[in-house]
Write a protein that holds these residues in place. Sequence first.
Motif, PDB file in Angstrom:
ATOM      1  N   PRO A  71       0.817  -1.216   0.000  1.00  0.00           N
ATOM      2  CA  PRO A  71       0.000   0.000   0.000  1.00  0.00           C
ATOM      3  C   PRO A  71       0.855   1.273   0.000  1.00  0.00           C
ATOM      4  N   ASP A  72       1.973   1.252   0.745  1.00  0.00           N
ATOM      5  CA  ASP A  72       2.865   2.413   0.781  1.00  0.00           C
ATOM      6  C   ASP A  72       3.343   2.796  -0.606  1.00  0.00           C
ATOM      7  N   GLU A  73       3.781   1.761  -1.324  1.00  0.00           N
ATOM      8  CA  GLU A  73       4.323   2.023  -2.648  1.00  0.00           C
ATOM      9  C   GLU A  73       3.254   2.568  -3.567  1.00  0.00           C
ATOM     10  N   GLU A  74       2.031   2.083  -3.372  1.00  0.00           N
ATOM     11  CA  GLU A  74       0.943   2.552  -4.209  1.00  0.00           C
ATOM     12  C   GLU A  74       0.646   4.022  -3.928  1.00  0.00           C
ATOM     13  N   VAL A  75       0.643   4.384  -2.631  1.00  0.00           N
ATOM     14  CA  VAL A  75       0.402   5.784  -2.250  1.00  0.00           C
ATOM     15  C   VAL A  75       1.443   6.680  -2.914  1.00  0.00           C
ATOM     16  N   ALA A  76       2.715   6.296  -2.791  1.00  0.00           N
ATOM     17  CA  ALA A  76       3.801   7.113  -3.327  1.00  0.00           C
ATOM     18  C   ALA A  76       3.682   7.227  -4.844  1.00  0.00           C
ATOM     19  N   ARG A  77       3.454   6.093  -5.483  1.00  0.00           N
ATOM     20  CA  ARG A  77       3.401   6.107  -6.938  1.00  0.00           C
ATOM     21  C   ARG A  77       2.225   6.930  -7.461  1.00  0.00           C
ATOM     22  N   ASP A  78       1.040   6.702  -6.853  1.00  0.00           N
ATOM     23  CA  ASP A  78      -0.146   7.429  -7.314  1.00  0.00           C
ATOM     24  C   ASP A  78       0.043   8.921  -7.167  1.00  0.00           C
ATOM     25  N   PHE A  79       0.689   9.326  -6.078  1.00  0.00           N
ATOM     26  CA  PHE A  79       0.855  10.756  -5.875  1.00  0.00           C
ATOM     27  C   PHE A  79       1.741  11.344  -6.964  1.00  0.00           C
ATOM     28  N   ILE A  80       2.831  10.663  -7.277  1.00  0.00           N
ATOM     29  CA  ILE A  80       3.749  11.207  -8.284  1.00  0.00           C
ATOM     30  C   ILE A  80       3.124  11.147  -9.674  1.00  0.00           C
ATOM     31  N   LEU A  81       2.473  10.016  -9.971  1.00  0.00           N
ATOM     32  CA  LEU A  81       1.948   9.821 -11.327  1.00  0.00           C
ATOM     33  C   LEU A  81       0.701  10.656 -11.602  1.00  0.00           C
ATOM     34  N   PHE A  82      -0.257  10.615 -10.671  1.00  0.00           N
ATOM     35  CA  PHE A  82      -1.530  11.284 -10.934  1.00  0.00           C
ATOM     36  C   PHE A  82      -1.578  12.700 -10.360  1.00  0.00           C
ATOM     37  N   GLY A  83      -0.867  12.922  -9.254  1.00  0.00           N
ATOM     38  CA  GLY A  83      -0.877  14.255  -8.645  1.00  0.00           C
ATOM     39  C   GLY A  83       0.001  15.227  -9.410  1.00  0.00           C
ATOM     40  N   LYS A  84       0.924  14.705 -10.188  1.00  0.00           N
ATOM     41  CA  LYS A  84       1.848  15.522 -10.962  1.00  0.00           C
ATOM     42  C   LYS A  84       2.398  16.707 -10.163  1.00  0.00           C
ATOM     43  N   PRO A  85       3.160  16.428  -9.094  1.00  0.00           N
ATOM     44  CA  PRO A  85       3.745  17.517  -8.322  1.00  0.00           C
ATOM     45  C   PRO A  85       4.709  18.341  -9.170  1.00  0.00           C
ATOM     46  N   SER A  86       4.893  19.620  -8.787  1.00  0.00           N
ATOM     47  CA  SER A  86       5.781  20.505  -9.553  1.00  0.00           C
ATOM     48  C   SER A  86       7.193  19.948  -9.575  1.00  0.00           C
ATOM     49  N   VAL A  87       7.618  19.414  -8.423  1.00  0.00           N
ATOM     50  CA  VAL A  87       8.944  18.789  -8.346  1.00  0.00           C
ATOM     51  C   VAL A  87       8.830  17.562  -7.440  1.00  0.00           C
ATOM     52  N   THR A  88       9.530  16.490  -7.780  1.00  0.00           N
ATOM     53  CA  THR A  88       9.653  15.364  -6.866  1.00  0.00           C
ATOM     54  C   THR A  88      11.108  15.301  -6.400  1.00  0.00           C
ATOM     55  N   VAL A  89      11.319  15.445  -5.107  1.00  0.00           N
ATOM     56  CA  VAL A  89      12.666  15.319  -4.563  1.00  0.00           C
ATOM     57  C   VAL A  89      12.842  13.878  -4.109  1.00  0.00           C
ATOM     58  N   VAL A  90      13.832  13.186  -4.669  1.00  0.00           N
ATOM     59  CA  VAL A  90      14.104  11.821  -4.223  1.00  0.00           C
ATOM     60  C   VAL A  90      15.321  11.865  -3.301  1.00  0.00           C
ATOM     61  N   VAL A  91      15.103  11.508  -2.034  1.00  0.00           N
ATOM     62  CA  VAL A  91      16.197  11.524  -1.077  1.00  0.00           C
ATOM     63  C   VAL A  91      16.897  10.164  -1.122  1.00  0.00           C
ATOM     64  N   VAL A  92      18.214  10.171  -1.319  1.00  0.00           N
ATOM     65  CA  VAL A  92      18.950   8.904  -1.345  1.00  0.00           C
ATOM     66  C   VAL A  92      20.055   8.925  -0.290  1.00  0.00           C
ATOM     67  N   ASP A  93      20.440   7.732   0.136  1.00  0.00           N
ATOM     68  CA  ASP A  93      21.461   7.560   1.160  1.00  0.00           C
ATOM     69  C   ASP A  93      22.816   7.415   0.455  1.00  0.00           C
ATOM     70  N   ALA A  94      23.724   8.362   0.732  1.00  0.00           N
ATOM     71  CA  ALA A  94      25.013   8.357   0.038  1.00  0.00           C
ATOM     72  C   ALA A  94      25.797   7.076   0.296  1.00  0.00           C
ATOM     73  N   THR A  95      25.523   6.402   1.418  1.00  0.00           N
ATOM     74  CA  THR A  95      26.291   5.197   1.727  1.00  0.00           C
ATOM     75  C   THR A  95      25.703   3.960   1.057  1.00  0.00           C
ATOM     76  N   ARG A  96      24.506   4.077   0.512  1.00  0.00           N
ATOM     77  CA  ARG A  96      23.901   2.930  -0.180  1.00  0.00           C
ATOM     78  C   ARG A  96      23.335   3.385  -1.508  1.00  0.00           C
ATOM     79  N   LEU A  97      24.186   4.008  -2.295  1.00  0.00           N
ATOM     80  CA  LEU A  97      23.716   4.669  -3.502  1.00  0.00           C
ATOM     81  C   LEU A  97      23.083   3.688  -4.489  1.00  0.00           C
ATOM     82  N   GLU A  98      23.718   2.548  -4.655  1.00  0.00           N
ATOM     83  CA  GLU A  98      23.262   1.574  -5.649  1.00  0.00           C
ATOM     84  C   GLU A  98      21.809   1.162  -5.379  1.00  0.00           C
ATOM     85  N   ARG A  99      21.540   0.797  -4.112  1.00  0.00           N
ATOM     86  CA  ARG A  99      20.206   0.374  -3.713  1.00  0.00           C
ATOM     87  C   ARG A  99      19.194   1.501  -3.898  1.00  0.00           C
ATOM     88  N   ASN A 100      19.632   2.727  -3.585  1.00  0.00           N
ATOM     89  CA  ASN A 100      18.719   3.869  -3.653  1.00  0.00           C
ATOM     90  C   ASN A 100      18.451   4.334  -5.081  1.00  0.00           C
TER      91      ASN A 100
END
Lengths: 250, 298, 473
Positions: free
Chosen positions: A93-122
């Motif tokens: 459900p979490d992933e669905e919430v996140a995806r729907d918001f980005i896809l259908f809500g079309k925010p002006s900007v999406t900031v993706v926060v990534v962990d510098a120590t686990r870049l590949e996974r992020n």
Amino acid sequence: MSDCTSGNCGTCQPAVLERLGLKTDRWDFVVALAGNPNTGKSTIFNALTGLRQHTGNWPGKTIARAEGGFSFREKQFKLVDLPGTYSLLSASPDEEVARDFILFGKPSVTVVVVDATRLERNLNLVLQVLQITDKVVVCVNLMDEAKAHGLTVDCRGLARDLGVPVVGTAARQEEGIDDLLQAVFAVASGATVCNPYQLKYEVPGLRGAIETLAGMLRRAFPAVKQESWIALRLLEGDARIVDAVKARAL
Amino acid sequence: MKARIVTEDSLKHLYDAEYRRQPATAQSLAGTIGVNLDTAAQVLSELEATGLATAKDGGYRLTDRGREYAVRVTRAHRLYETYLAETGRREEQWHAAAEQMEHKITGEKLDRLSRQLGEPRFDPHGDPIPTATGELPPLRGAPLTECPAGWAGQVVHIEDEPQAGYAEVIAAGVAFGTRLRVEMADERSVHIDVEGRHIELSRLAAGHVTVAEAREAFDETVMRLSTLRVGERGSVLGLSPACRGPERNRLLDLGVVPGTVVEIDIVSPAGNPVAYFIRGASIALRNEQADKILIKKL
Amino acid sequence: MKTIEPEQIVETAERLRWQVPHNARDRWVELVYGEAARIAGRNVMQNGESRRLPWERKLDWILTSRWTGIPVMIGLFALVLWITIIGANVPSGLLASLLVDKGYLGLKELAAAAHFPVWLSGLLFDGMYLTTAWVVSVMLPPMAIFFPLFTILEDFGYLPRVAFNLDNLFRKSGAHGKQALTQVMGFGCNAAGVVATRIIDSPRERLIAIITNNFSLCNGRWPTQILIATVFLGSLVPPVLAGVTAAGAVLAVALLGMGLTFLTAWLLTGTVLKGEASTFSLELPPYRPPRILRTLYTSLIDRTLIVLWRAIVFALPAGVAIWLVSNVTVGGVTIAHHLIDGLNPVGVLLGLNGVILLAYIIAIPANEIVVPTILMLTVLSTGMTGVGEQGTGVMFETDDGSLLKLLATGGWTTLTAVCLMLFSLCHNPCSTTIYTIWKETKSVKWTTLATLLPIGFGVLLCGAVAAVWRAVQ
């Protein structure tokens, strides 16, 4: 042009945002905050908004969607903290919430926060976000921790490879927050135009089907940019996307 | 109500026989739905009387109307089995529960279930699920009992009736999609290599398994993540077909994909779960999960 | 060129799906991760070998190894509880004297000066104010200490390791290792424990954690346990052993709660929760130094105050109810008398009495007020004088010796005390928790189950104990 209050902005969809539970008056841009669990997403949220959302060293902390606001260069920004997810394939459900918001809500900007120590996974999540929206700023957080572990992250190289602005931060020390704001503002106002890295959909046995569907989607919805991704979701039988295509809500 | 269940089960049998290009007779029907020969013959003549089936060449065939009905019941059965598998029920429970539900869910509810499951194409045994309009892919494969020693391929279907042989197949961890190699076959049993484990199946059980050529060659070096020891490194080959639904999706999301290098990070006091170092993060997995992750030692 | 209808696209997709290989999703994820690895490899430079620092490895070993993991865990947990209990004593006393003694008397004087009618001042101050003041003074200090301590351990990254250590135990009953934390959280407050189940991402295990959280004795019930164990069970043995006996009894009840948690989880997995989806994954994050001040602030804001606020909201109507039942008369006797008489036969069957049952019904809003309500109703029903000078329907405190005498007059025996301790563990969650369960599950079915299941256990346990006890005697 980029003013949401006028109701005819090209960047976000007021009606959809309202349905997703957001009031659309009083601000100019909507910024979504996505990222893996445990990347310091909530710390970034607090640093930007001055709110005191609890930030636990624990994956999956933010379940309810947190919202806050801030202003920068006389523009009002609404910041929406999406649940921390490992991917956007809507396995939970979490992933669905996140995806729907980005896809259908079309925010002006999406900031993706990534962990510098686990870049590949992020980056796995970043690449998936880049498939569904082109207004993205990547925030490489925990730069201080990476340094302590002997890691150096080349943000300019990343920006070149991903085709979107990349900003290094250490949110716990409030380092890099200004740069992040600048980048968000630039993408929101259209000063920076992103050219996101597109994956080649080269899954054996899938390519022909995706090309056929993508071609049809291009003809039916000329404005849509993510036709290959939508084609893939249709082939996976994603009910939400099937509905959206049927309702012409893309 | 009872009569309707018998009718529907019979239609399902006729439909399956038609798909497998085998004749449907009173004998085959009696064996499948567990009634005596007289009753089976009576049921078939009733089907003929109501225009659902016709007698032809010593067997029975579905009429168009009968096929439409059969598609609906078969679809319900296979969709519900898929639902049970995807929500984590154990294999032994699927069939019995689906046998009941197939007579209860119809029409719109069925379509909704199918949508909810992402319009699946195959049920967990490998049987194709007919679309609402009755579309099916062509049948393929041969029984495992006919495969010579040294033959390698993958499971395309597992017959879930009768229970005895099926239970043995499930206990061996063989599932729809499992890659296997025949090591030895004699008149009593078939010895197979499944994901690095050596298993002896009785001929009865092996008869439940239909196999076909796989796209890729069989890999000798495959082992399970659960057998990895501290200090060793492995490379993920893939997830076992027995790993399904949300479980599978979650593991994929965590980066358990072919090529990922794994090693043990920490072992918990009880030895289960074990934390593995996967793509830069320490992820704790239970041994039952690690059992379904196939790796190659590096 | 002919335009394409969306339905056409969906139909084409349906048709093409038969050609899609079975492992397409696996391949797609593999492809994305492959690209991610390639891009990361180009832009990250690693100086040195290991990604984990030596001190992190060492700490991981201490916290999770077979020999040290469990003792360290028990030690830390005992330390947190000890700091909470010792630390809460003083502020609790201060708050009680300020709110209950001074504040209450001040308000009563004010009411008298303003010529309030007796019923109004009784309802407002004897009922609403005193109940709420009691809840605040008992509840606030332990929560303000327990939650920040808990949060500091959480921020440091220790709690996922606890889940890792204990998962084997929970797995065997069909639950999730992370439930270890929500149960511990429940020792502070069940409502907070129920909210904390959000960290469990598998629906079935999360439901189990929500339904069984009530078996963790919350800080509203610890005082009941300690008080009854000290007064009744402590007095059965020589004074030297009194403390140990009482502590042992309370510990036994807490352990019984854990046993019931596993039993319930096991029962639920095999029955009502059979079909719910289940997955397991637990990320062990790197250790991060906690920022103490920030933690104190945030945990005060989003755990302590929210829980306290809800408790107050529910305590106000309870205060009204307590005052009304003990002051409104029907046919010459108070409503409380009627209710006690009606409940008494059932109470006796369970080894309890009508007073206790009525107190549990009135005190649904907050467990903290169970004991004071019992005392007040006992005085009321026995018509005793000389204790609790404040009057009817007023909560009061009294010391251990006179408490024993008071309760013995009310017909209490050792059996009553034992059954009360069991019933305090196994009864419905307080209304704050019930409301929270509903908010978290949005399901009447699960809320009802979570509410009634513990009562079921309580009735069975108390009934069985009472029957055996009476048979032996």
